[in-house]
Motif scaffolding. Sequence first.
Motif, PDB file in Angstrom:
ATOM      1  N   ASP A 366       0.808  -1.215   0.000  1.00 52.88           N
ATOM      2  CA  ASP A 366       0.000   0.000   0.000  1.00 52.88           C
ATOM      3  C   ASP A 366       0.844   1.268   0.000  1.00 52.88           C
ATOM      4  N   ASN A 367       2.084   1.154   0.426  1.00 56.29           N
ATOM      5  CA  ASN A 367       2.994   2.309   0.439  1.00 56.29           C
ATOM      6  C   ASN A 367       3.854   2.375  -0.819  1.00 56.29           C
ATOM      7  N   LYS A 368       3.461   1.588  -1.826  1.00 52.98           N
ATOM      8  CA  LYS A 368       4.144   1.546  -3.118  1.00 52.98           C
ATOM      9  C   LYS A 368       5.551   0.962  -3.030  1.00 52.98           C
ATOM     10  N   LYS A 369       5.831   0.247  -1.948  1.00 50.81           N
ATOM     11  CA  LYS A 369       7.110  -0.433  -1.832  1.00 50.81           C
ATOM     12  C   LYS A 369       7.095  -1.669  -2.724  1.00 50.81           C
ATOM     13  N   ILE A 370       8.133  -1.827  -3.534  1.00 46.49           N
ATOM     14  CA  ILE A 370       8.181  -2.948  -4.476  1.00 46.49           C
ATOM     15  C   ILE A 370       8.522  -4.241  -3.742  1.00 46.49           C
ATOM     16  N   LEU A 371       7.709  -5.270  -3.995  1.00 46.33           N
ATOM     17  CA  LEU A 371       7.855  -6.554  -3.303  1.00 46.33           C
ATOM     18  C   LEU A 371       8.403  -7.639  -4.220  1.00 46.33           C
ATOM     19  N   ILE A 372       8.801  -7.258  -5.421  1.00 48.72           N
ATOM     20  CA  ILE A 372       9.250  -8.246  -6.400  1.00 48.72           C
ATOM     21  C   ILE A 372      10.681  -8.688  -6.100  1.00 48.72           C
ATOM     22  N   ASN A 373      10.901 -10.013  -6.107  1.00 49.93           N
ATOM     23  CA  ASN A 373      12.236 -10.571  -5.904  1.00 49.93           C
ATOM     24  C   ASN A 373      12.313 -11.906  -6.629  1.00 49.93           C
ATOM     25  N   ASN A 374      13.315 -12.695  -6.325  1.00 50.05           N
ATOM     26  CA  ASN A 374      13.484 -13.966  -7.030  1.00 50.05           C
ATOM     27  C   ASN A 374      12.323 -14.927  -6.799  1.00 50.05           C
ATOM     28  N   SER A 375      11.595 -14.745  -5.685  1.00 50.30           N
ATOM     29  CA  SER A 375      10.455 -15.623  -5.406  1.00 50.30           C
ATOM     30  C   SER A 375       9.289 -15.362  -6.357  1.00 50.30           C
ATOM     31  N   THR A 376       9.360 -14.251  -7.103  1.00 52.62           N
ATOM     32  CA  THR A 376       8.288 -13.898  -8.046  1.00 52.62           C
ATOM     33  C   THR A 376       8.345 -14.759  -9.304  1.00 52.62           C
ATOM     34  N   LYS A 377       9.457 -15.425  -9.516  1.00 59.56           N
ATOM     35  CA  LYS A 377       9.627 -16.235 -10.718  1.00 59.56           C
ATOM     36  C   LYS A 377       8.496 -17.248 -10.855  1.00 59.56           C
ATOM     37  N   ARG A 378       7.956 -17.358 -12.085  1.00 65.47           N
ATOM     38  CA  ARG A 378       6.909 -18.310 -12.434  1.00 65.47           C
ATOM     39  C   ARG A 378       5.582 -18.009 -11.725  1.00 65.47           C
ATOM     40  N   LYS A 379       5.386 -16.760 -11.312  1.00 66.50           N
ATOM     41  CA  LYS A 379       4.126 -16.351 -10.705  1.00 66.50           C
ATOM     42  C   LYS A 379       3.489 -15.244 -11.539  1.00 66.50           C
ATOM     43  N   ASN A 380       2.184 -15.087 -11.402  1.00 70.52           N
ATOM     44  CA  ASN A 380       1.495 -13.925 -11.944  1.00 70.52           C
ATOM     45  C   ASN A 380       1.540 -12.833 -10.894  1.00 70.52           C
ATOM     46  N   VAL A 381       1.990 -11.659 -11.281  1.00 69.71           N
ATOM     47  CA  VAL A 381       2.224 -10.608 -10.295  1.00 69.71           C
ATOM     48  C   VAL A 381       1.361  -9.390 -10.589  1.00 69.71           C
ATOM     49  N   VAL A 382       0.776  -8.816  -9.525  1.00 69.98           N
ATOM     50  CA  VAL A 382      -0.081  -7.638  -9.633  1.00 69.98           C
ATOM     51  C   VAL A 382       0.779  -6.389  -9.492  1.00 69.98           C
ATOM     52  N   LEU A 383       0.730  -5.503 -10.499  1.00 70.31           N
ATOM     53  CA  LEU A 383       1.638  -4.363 -10.556  1.00 70.31           C
ATOM     54  C   LEU A 383       0.904  -3.069 -10.887  1.00 70.31           C
ATOM     55  N   LYS A 384       1.615  -1.959 -10.670  1.00 64.81           N
ATOM     56  CA  LYS A 384       1.090  -0.665 -11.101  1.00 64.81           C
ATOM     57  C   LYS A 384       2.133   0.156 -11.834  1.00 64.81           C
ATOM     58  N   SER A 385       3.335   0.261 -11.298  1.00 64.57           N
ATOM     59  CA  SER A 385       4.340   1.137 -11.897  1.00 64.57           C
ATOM     60  C   SER A 385       5.094   0.442 -13.034  1.00 64.57           C
ATOM     61  N   ILE A 386       5.598   1.262 -13.952  1.00 65.00           N
ATOM     62  CA  ILE A 386       6.434   0.746 -15.042  1.00 65.00           C
ATOM     63  C   ILE A 386       7.677   0.073 -14.464  1.00 65.00           C
ATOM     64  N   LYS A 387       8.225   0.658 -13.415  1.00 63.42           N
ATOM     65  CA  LYS A 387       9.425   0.099 -12.779  1.00 63.42           C
ATOM     66  C   LYS A 387       9.171  -1.322 -12.303  1.00 63.42           C
ATOM     67  N   SER A 388       7.987  -1.559 -11.729  1.00 63.74           N
ATOM     68  CA  SER A 388       7.640  -2.902 -11.254  1.00 63.74           C
ATOM     69  C   SER A 388       7.502  -3.876 -12.413  1.00 63.74           C
ATOM     70  N   VAL A 389       6.928  -3.400 -13.524  1.00 63.05           N
ATOM     71  CA  VAL A 389       6.776  -4.255 -14.699  1.00 63.05           C
ATOM     72  C   VAL A 389       8.143  -4.708 -15.207  1.00 63.05           C
ATOM     73  N   LEU A 390       9.061  -3.766 -15.304  1.00 67.14           N
ATOM     74  CA  LEU A 390      10.403  -4.092 -15.798  1.00 67.14           C
ATOM     75  C   LEU A 390      11.105  -5.080 -14.877  1.00 67.14           C
ATOM     76  N   LEU A 391      10.912  -4.902 -13.570  1.00 62.32           N
ATOM     77  CA  LEU A 391      11.542  -5.809 -12.607  1.00 62.32           C
ATOM     78  C   LEU A 391      10.921  -7.199 -12.675  1.00 62.32           C
ATOM     79  N   ALA A 392       9.605  -7.261 -12.866  1.00 61.29           N
ATOM     80  CA  ALA A 392       8.924  -8.547 -12.974  1.00 61.29           C
ATOM     81  C   ALA A 392       9.427  -9.330 -14.184  1.00 61.29           C
ATOM     82  N   ILE A 393       9.654  -8.626 -15.268  1.00 59.26           N
ATOM     83  CA  ILE A 393      10.199  -9.262 -16.471  1.00 59.26           C
ATOM     84  C   ILE A 393      11.590  -9.820 -16.180  1.00 59.26           C
ATOM     85  N   LYS A 394      12.367  -9.028 -15.481  1.00 59.63           N
ATOM     86  CA  LYS A 394      13.762  -9.397 -15.207  1.00 59.63           C
ATOM     87  C   LYS A 394      13.868 -10.649 -14.344  1.00 59.63           C
ATOM     88  N   VAL A 395      12.977 -10.774 -13.363  1.00 62.05           N
ATOM     89  CA  VAL A 395      13.081 -11.919 -12.447  1.00 62.05           C
ATOM     90  C   VAL A 395      12.364 -13.155 -12.983  1.00 62.05           C
TER      91      VAL A 395
END
Length: 718
Positions: A366-395
């Motif tokens: 809720d504070n817009k802190k990014i929670l994406i890390n290596n555990s996100t691999k092979r998951k569907n992730v709920v995002l809002k910012s472009i930065k989060s999208v790019l990170l989700a792709i990377k992991v």
Amino acid sequence: MASTCLLLLLTFFFFFFVFPADAESPRQVYIVYTDGVSAGKYATSSAHLEILEQVLEDSNEASESHIYSYNEIFTGFAARLTNAEKQKLASAQNVVAVLPGRKFQLQTTRSWDFLGLSTTVKRISQVESNLIVGVLDSGIWPGLESFRDDGLGPPPKKWKGVCHNITCNNKIIGGRSYYTGDQPLAEERSVIDTDGHGTHTASTVAGMEVGNASFFGLAEGTARGGVPSARIAAYKVCWKTIAGATCEEQDLLAAFEDAIKDGVDMLSVSIGSNETKEYPIDGLAVGSFRAMKKGILTSAAAGNYGPHPSTVTNGAPWILTVGASSMDRKLLAKLELGNGQTFMGDSINFFPTQRSFYTIQLGEDDNKKILINNSTKRKNVVLKSIKSVLLAIKVGARGVIWDAEEVFVNQACQLPLPGACLNTSAINKVKKYVIKTKNPVGKIYKSISVHDPTAPLVASFSGRGPVKVTPNILKPDITAPGVDILAAYSLKAPSTDFPDEKRHAPFKIISGTSMACPHATGAALYVKTFHPSWSPSVIKSALMTTATPMSAKENPDAEFSYGSGHINPLKALNPGLVYNTTEIDYVNFLCSELPTKVVKLISGDDVVNCSNSINAYEMNYPTMSANVEPKKPFTVKFPRRVTNLGQPNSVYKATVQSPSGVRVSVNPEVLAFKSLEQELKFQVRVSGGKLEAGEKVSASLVWSDGKQSVRSPIFIYA
């Protein structure tokens, strides 16, 4: 022979007894509309399966029958049913209607059919092939099917252009490139399009027909431009540099100059600025004025900085300024949650439907802190910012559920991995499910095309009036399809706009007034095919006065967003009357705005007579608009002239529509023409009480002879 008859008889008895008569009737797709009042209960796929189980044998059969669930465009679902099952389902509780799914012919440039310009429309191919459109853009990618030259003869004799660093044919007959910027280029110096934008716009105007075209299987059909036989000349003025993309003004002016000399018939310029400049320092306005003097109409984009006021670009009156509107096709991707809830979002998801349900993870708190890390691999992730999208792709995320409401307004979003882009309301429901569920899972489906009955609507991003430098000229002039347009694309450009994208495709779906502009260019060229001698302003008037009126209720910015309305190429062929705005009209207008020496600069004339200067609203323009002082009664007079291009002996009568409290009179109310090309004058007087700042008044004038209707918006604002 006897054994054959016995075999046929046994076969008959087998089918008759094993398969009941109704079971023999084939299943077909039906659209089931459920009670909207009960949307909360009947808007999920699980609820839809329950409804289907009422008429089918078991849950497995119901699951096989079910195709899609809908809760955004309407509440209901699609299923394959026999006629008997359909009849039974129609009487089920909370089922409003069961209608057969209609067959739509898939067409990639659906926009041209939406505008009435079908593949079977009347054309004069010999004249069309003699027309040349100059496209000022990011270059072009030759060799595509859209630019083949089947059936085309050599370039028209009037053509004086050249091909620099590009292989031309009888379709792409010219290519020039211009770059004099300060930053080093990040691409080769040639007309070759590495961005894709120029290829897309050029093919929208004049691309040849290409069957089985699609964007990785989406919107499959026949791609084509508005004038498929016309020739293309590409002028590359936009480039990738190490500091970013740029279109240098000086290069733009050089391209205008060459295009005029080369012999183009029309210019398509999907280029604009995020700030409005006065005419003497607006290179596009100057270049297009010069083109107008040579009989060349410039069609230009209204800009993508809406919906804020005064964001319209290319607002000079001699330019055909084009806003973007939707067409009757939407691309939607479905997200299905583990609890049966489904959500449809405007998404260009060309990836196959996910094979199973995958764990859903929140990408931000809720504070817009990014929670994406290596555990996100092979998951569907709920995002809002472009930065989060790019990170989700990377992991290595499996898919993305994106709150893209603020990023992709009125258009489908596109991602380099499976994705469904939802509005914020839907995203909040998904988040609630994830937070409250022990093992939240979801499945992302490949996009589908659906009919959008609300079209055309002005896109939110489309630039709005008024024009800052000339607030008494209504802009944009018109709208054309500019949302989710599929057209040819450079094979040098990545298929998505994300870093490290490796895929390429000969077609791509893009939105923007850049896409609307070539539709208007194509429509104008189509009109010119039938009327080669018509001047730029006459063609422009024909397109504006025959445009389909749009609803201010559905488009709150009213004429500031759509001008005269939505373009209608077929009606423009026979406009009846036209407002012929001459070079002298434009000069007299400029004289009231600028010093004489500056008017000379724009017009290119050594001698300019500014003794007959006129205000902008007095110019012979197809629309009538005025900016009045707030909180004061107003009276505005619009002197106009119309030229008869309909029947030699014709009588046109004036009809006015205006809101209460506003008085509109026309003098004279009847125009009697005795010959073709005869010009008659009239005056429109508009008066009313006090308007609050920001208040707008919409009215209209229609001249009609019983066959032709010539409509002009009247727009007053404080």
